[in-house]
Design an enzyme around this catalytic site. Structure first.
Site, short mmCIF file in Angstrom:
data_model
loop_
_atom_site.label_atom_id
_atom_site.label_comp_id
_atom_site.label_asym_id
_atom_site.label_seq_id
_atom_site.Cartn_x
_atom_site.Cartn_y
_atom_site.Cartn_z
N SER A 182 0.86 -1.19 0.00
CA SER A 182 0.00 0.00 0.00
C SER A 182 0.89 1.24 0.00
CB SER A 182 -0.96 -0.03 1.20
OG SER A 182 -1.88 1.04 1.12
N THR A 183 0.81 2.08 1.02
CA THR A 183 1.58 3.32 1.07
C THR A 183 3.08 3.03 0.95
OG1 THR A 183 -0.08 4.20 2.58
CG2 THR A 183 1.99 5.42 2.40
N HIS A 209 -2.63 -1.21 -3.37
CA HIS A 209 -3.81 -0.37 -3.19
C HIS A 209 -3.72 0.85 -4.10
CE1 HIS A 209 -4.32 -2.10 1.14
NE2 HIS A 209 -4.74 -2.94 0.21
N MET A 302 -0.09 1.15 5.05
CA MET A 302 -0.87 1.41 6.26
C MET A 302 -2.02 0.43 6.35
SD MET A 302 -2.96 4.90 5.27
CE MET A 302 -4.22 4.65 6.51
N ASP A 305 -4.54 -4.83 6.04
CA ASP A 305 -4.89 -5.71 4.93
C ASP A 305 -3.76 -6.70 4.68
OD1 ASP A 305 -6.31 -6.76 2.79
OD2 ASP A 305 -5.49 -5.31 1.36
#
Length: 375
Positions: A182-183, A209, A302, A305
């Site tokens: 993600s991030t 993401h 973050m 998940d």
């Protein structure tokens, strides 16, 4: 008890409407203080020195000095100041946002589109932006970055205590590598995939993401910078060696057996962990299809998940690698896996690609020996 320190944010956008919208949305959270706004990049650079913010939200398209120019100069003057880009959900906006991530932006949010009211636009900005601001500031040191905490599962199969390791010793032959991020993921994925050879002997499937448009452009960029083939997954695609499939924005990606082959399945079932695509969806299917012949990799990001999917993978006998805290932009996703004792390796980003290649090399060696026996 003294009050919690507030997170100081500078909002940069040439639109007075957007500045007011973002300021109002952020001011709804008692832990965040908008210490200033700026209508241009040049003014923003001056205000950073005056206001000393903890984070900057930065518009992409501004006259005189656009977001990319501002970001480059900001990174030169303030290399560690977190920056969240404000992007439009268009092809041009997606392309420029991916450039911004390359030039050092930490994350991005998309401006509200097709909303029916100012209240809906406000909620959209608040729900997207506030968790990212907290993850990039007060939550940078661990899984405290999670925006919506979920209790850890009481049943963790074959719990292990994972110790940090830089070893690249192969852990056994695998038939697929599944990655969740993600991030900070775009840079991490580019770093890993660019090191893999064109004849990499196992397929790679990825959930990063990202919204629609972004994933297609991201896959194209990775493909242009890698020897291995990278593309956005399509429903029915064969999962085959030497190919990387990335989940399309707003679609979950899972795998299914089709005779001797394995195919990608893209679908729009409900979000999990408030996201679609979700790492958990992919990891569960990988556990079902490949079992112990899978390697799961959880990179910077973050939230939580991936933890449920990791439990399934470990329960099926698969191996798990997570990126370490020091090299993660946010140690949320990999951190919860490590804290649960489910990571077999905790590696700095620079060691993830060598580890993956070592595992793949073991797979290639096994395949060659079997071919020799067959002859």
């Amino acid at each position: 008890m003294p009050p919690s320190p507030t997170i100081k944010v500078l909002v940069v956008d040439d639109s007075v409407v957007v500045r007011r919208l973002v300021t109002t949305a952020l001011s709804s959270d008692p832990e965040i203080e908008v210490v200033g706004t700026a209508s241009s990049g040049r003014l923003a650079l001056d205000k950073i020195g005056q206001l000393n913010p903890d984070l900057v939200t930065l518009d992409i398209e501004m006259p005189d000095m656009d977001g990319l120019e501002t970001l480059k100069e900001l990174r030169r003057r303030h290399p560690k100041l977190p920056v969240v880009m404000f992007s439009s959900l268009t092809e041009r906006g997606a392309a420029i946002t991916l450039d911004a991530l390359t030039f050092g932006a930490n994350d991005y949010v998309c401006k509200p589109a097709k909303v029916s009211s100012p209240d809906e636009a406000m909620a959209n900005v608040r729900d997207q932006l506030i968790p990212k601001i907290k993850a990039l500031t007060i939550g940078r040191s661990g899984p405290a970055a999670v925006a919506r905490p979920v209790a850890a599962s009481p049943v963790l199969v074959r719990r292990r205590v994972a110790m940090p390791s830089t070893s690249i010793e192969p852990i056994g032959p695998v038939e697929v590598i599944a990655i969740g991020a993600s991030t900070g993921g775009p840079d991490a994925l580019a770093s890993i995939l660019s090191k893999l050879p064109a004849d990499f002997p196992v397929p790679i499937v990825i959930v990063q993401h990202m919204p629609p448009l972004f994933t297609r452009l991201f896959a194209q960029r990775l493909n242009s910078g890698c020897q291995i083939t990278v593309r956005e997954a399509r429903d029915g695609d064969l999962v085959e060696p030497g190919t990387v499939l990335i989940a399309p924005g707003d679609f979950h990606l899972s795998l299914r057996r089709d005779g001797l082959a394995v195919r990608a399945v893209t679908h729009q079932e409900g979000p999990e962990n408030w996201v679609r695509p979700a790492v958990d969806v992919l990891f569960r299917s990988v556990a079902e299809v490949y079992g112990e012949r899978a390697l799961g990799v959880v990179l910077t990001g973050m939230g939580q998940d991936g933890i449920r999917g990791v439990e399934r993978l470990v329960g099926a006998g698969a191996q798990i690698v997570v990126q370490d805290e020091a090299t993660s932009v946010v140690w949320g996703m990999p951190g919860v896996v490590a804290d649960a004792g489910l990571a077999h390796r905790i590696l700095p980003l620079v060691d993830v690609a060598p580890h993956v290649m070592a595992v793949a090399g073991r797979t290639r060696t096994l395949a060659s020996s079997r071919a020799g026996v067959a002859r």
